[in-house]
Design an enzyme around this catalytic site. Structure first.
Site, PDB file in Angstrom:
ATOM      1  N   SER A  24      56.233  37.188  39.996  1.00  8.05           N
ATOM      2  CA  SER A  24      55.583  38.216  39.160  1.00  8.05           C
ATOM      3  C   SER A  24      56.050  38.132  37.707  1.00  8.05           C
ATOM      4  O   SER A  24      57.246  37.979  37.427  1.00  8.05           O
ATOM      5  CB  SER A  24      55.899  39.608  39.706  1.00  8.05           C
ATOM      6  OG  SER A  24      55.471  40.585  38.765  1.00  8.05           O
ATOM      7  N   LYS A  80      50.429  49.541  48.372  1.00  7.31           N
ATOM      8  CA  LYS A  80      49.666  50.407  47.460  1.00  7.31           C
ATOM      9  C   LYS A  80      49.058  51.630  48.140  1.00  7.31           C
ATOM     10  O   LYS A  80      48.866  52.658  47.499  1.00  7.31           O
ATOM     11  CB  LYS A  80      48.555  49.609  46.766  1.00  7.31           C
ATOM     12  CG  LYS A  80      49.070  48.675  45.686  1.00  7.31           C
ATOM     13  CD  LYS A  80      47.934  47.980  44.956  1.00  7.31           C
ATOM     14  CE  LYS A  80      48.486  46.946  43.996  1.00  7.31           C
ATOM     15  NZ  LYS A  80      47.450  46.230  43.260  1.00  7.31           N
ATOM     16  N   ASP A 116      45.410  49.500  37.780  1.00  7.88           N
ATOM     17  CA  ASP A 116      44.642  48.265  38.025  1.00  7.88           C
ATOM     18  C   ASP A 116      43.214  48.442  37.517  1.00  7.88           C
ATOM     19  O   ASP A 116      42.667  47.577  36.839  1.00  7.88           O
ATOM     20  CB  ASP A 116      44.594  47.941  39.525  1.00  7.88           C
ATOM     21  CG  ASP A 116      45.899  47.371  40.036  1.00  7.88           C
ATOM     22  OD1 ASP A 116      46.612  46.711  39.257  1.00  7.88           O
ATOM     23  OD2 ASP A 116      46.208  47.579  41.225  1.00  7.88           O
ATOM     24  N   GLY A 140      34.555  39.879  46.878  1.00  6.26           N
ATOM     25  CA  GLY A 140      35.892  40.385  47.204  1.00  6.26           C
ATOM     26  C   GLY A 140      35.920  41.899  47.188  1.00  6.26           C
ATOM     27  O   GLY A 140      35.587  42.536  46.183  1.00  6.26           O
ATOM     28  N   ALA A 141      36.275  42.469  48.343  1.00  3.44           N
ATOM     29  CA  ALA A 141      36.302  43.932  48.468  1.00  3.44           C
ATOM     30  C   ALA A 141      37.662  44.405  48.960  1.00  3.44           C
ATOM     31  O   ALA A 141      37.781  45.394  49.672  1.00  3.44           O
ATOM     32  CB  ALA A 141      35.189  44.380  49.432  1.00  3.44           C
ATOM     33  N   ALA A 144      42.227  44.536  44.926  1.00  2.00           N
ATOM     34  CA  ALA A 144      41.781  44.336  43.541  1.00  2.00           C
ATOM     35  C   ALA A 144      40.290  44.641  43.440  1.00  2.00           C
ATOM     36  O   ALA A 144      39.830  45.235  42.460  1.00  2.00           O
ATOM     37  CB  ALA A 144      42.068  42.906  43.095  1.00  2.00           C
ATOM     38  N   TYR A 234      44.558  35.233  37.783  1.00  2.00           N
ATOM     39  CA  TYR A 234      45.094  34.865  36.461  1.00  2.00           C
ATOM     40  C   TYR A 234      46.204  33.824  36.528  1.00  2.00           C
ATOM     41  O   TYR A 234      46.819  33.488  35.516  1.00  2.00           O
ATOM     42  CB  TYR A 234      45.564  36.108  35.696  1.00  2.00           C
ATOM     43  CG  TYR A 234      46.785  36.767  36.264  1.00  2.00           C
ATOM     44  CD1 TYR A 234      46.673  37.655  37.318  1.00  2.00           C
ATOM     45  CD2 TYR A 234      48.046  36.511  35.742  1.00  2.00           C
ATOM     46  CE1 TYR A 234      47.795  38.260  37.848  1.00  2.00           C
ATOM     47  CE2 TYR A 234      49.173  37.113  36.262  1.00  2.00           C
ATOM     48  CZ  TYR A 234      49.034  37.986  37.326  1.00  2.00           C
ATOM     49  OH  TYR A 234      50.146  38.587  37.849  1.00  2.00           O
TER      50      TYR A 234
END
Ligand code: NAD
Length: 290
Positions: A24, A80, A116, A140-141, A144, A234
């Site tokens: 990270s 999360k 986010d 994508g679900a 993110a 990224y």
């Protein structure tokens, strides 16, 4: 450092709880911005994987951090959602999203936020101004995906079609988003080919294209010049998708902006100090280029 400087320097202690977070860039981003702001900032990784702990250790870790005087924590996969019952208050958006990536310890309370979605929103406004949100396709679900779809609809997306290899996941996110944004049209699945033909923009929110999962998340032939393409991946910053889209002349947005602006918003929550977003962006780019 002189004694006077030492006395006047406010300290900030924060961290990140998640699994497999050794790479990270959040510690570097936060500590450098703290330094630039004249704060003594320490950002610790609390890596469940490295510690050999299961996600059920989260309540103890949260309590430990609070007792040890942490100002706050970032929270990532797989915690999360699990963190929510452990908090005293939630911001409105964290509540709506059902996910928290930033916790502030303040006046004996634990307050959950989600930066986010706000990070993606700001990155989009900055990087793709004026982009048409008439017809958006999103791949994508997952975690993110839920945040960026919320951002796209907050930005005014008129129609959003979600695709995920886990069709049930896409369908349930679509139902949830439709409830939250009744003025838009949100749907899941169907034909990717025809959705892409009519799309004005594509948001990519699957892990495909990450250094450890290289490749394209959809056939390159489905891209067309009139489309803007926004990636959340990224690392690397220039994914195969971004490169393919640029080759045919699409406007593009890399995942770097979201990564920076979620940190910008978290920094403000942790410290109460307004960070320099441009400086943080330049720093992330330098880190990614290393
Ligand atoms: P996740 O596992 O929660 O969700 C990923 C989803 O993608 C899953 O539902 C999976 O079924 C689906 N999927 C996988 N391959 C697919 C394909 N080819 N087509 C359609 N669906 C597919 O993961 P996540 O937490 O949502 O993370 C996704 C990516 O977003 C990761 O690469 C992560 O690094 C990145 N991310 C970036 C930022 C940022 O700040 N830029 C923030 C969070 C996550």
């Amino acid at each position: 450092m002189s004694a006077a400087t030492h006395r006047s320097r406010r300290s900030i202690l924060v961290g990140l709880i998640g699994s497999g977070i050794g790479g990270s860039l959040s510690p570097a981003m936060h500590e450098e911005e703290a330094r630039q702001q004249g704060l003594a900032g320490v950002y610790r990784r609390i890596d469940l994987e490295a510690l050999g702990l299961p996600p059920s250790a989260l309540p103890d870790l949260l309590t430990a951090a609070e007792r040890m005087g942490f100002d706050g924590l970032n929270i990532t996969y797989p915690c999360k959602q699990a963190v929510i019952p452990l908090l005293d208050e939630l911001s409105e958006d964290a509540q709506a999203l059902g996910a928290v990536n930033t916790v502030r310890f303040q006046d004996g309370k634990r307050i959950g936020h989600n930066t986010d979605w706000s990070g993606f929103k700001r990155s989009f406004e900055q990087g793709l101004p004026g982009a048409s949100l008439e017809r958006v396709v999103q791949l994508g679900a997952g975690g993110a995906g839920a945040a960026v779809a919320h951002a796209a609809l907050s930005l005014g997306a008129a129609r959003l079609t979600l695709f995920d290899v886990d069709e049930a996941r896409a369908a349930s996110l679509a139902v949830e988003l439709q409830r939250r944004f009744p003025a838009a049209r949100v749907e899941a699945g169907g034909s990717l080919d025809s959705a892409m033909r009519e799309a004005t923009g594509l948001i990519h929110a699957t892990p495909t294209g990450m250094a450890k999962l290289p490749g394209m998340p959809l056939p390159a032939e489905l891209l067309h010049r009139a489309l803007w393409v926004a990636d959340v991946v990224y690392f690397p910053i220039r994914t195969a998708l971004i490169e393919a889209a640029e080759r045919i002349g699409c406007r593009t947005l890399t995942g770097g902006g979201m990564a920076v602006y979620q940190a910008v918003d978290a920094f403000r929550i942790f410290t109460g100090v307004e960070p320099d977003a441009e400086r943080m962006f330049a720093h992330l780019q330098a880190l990614l280029a290393q």
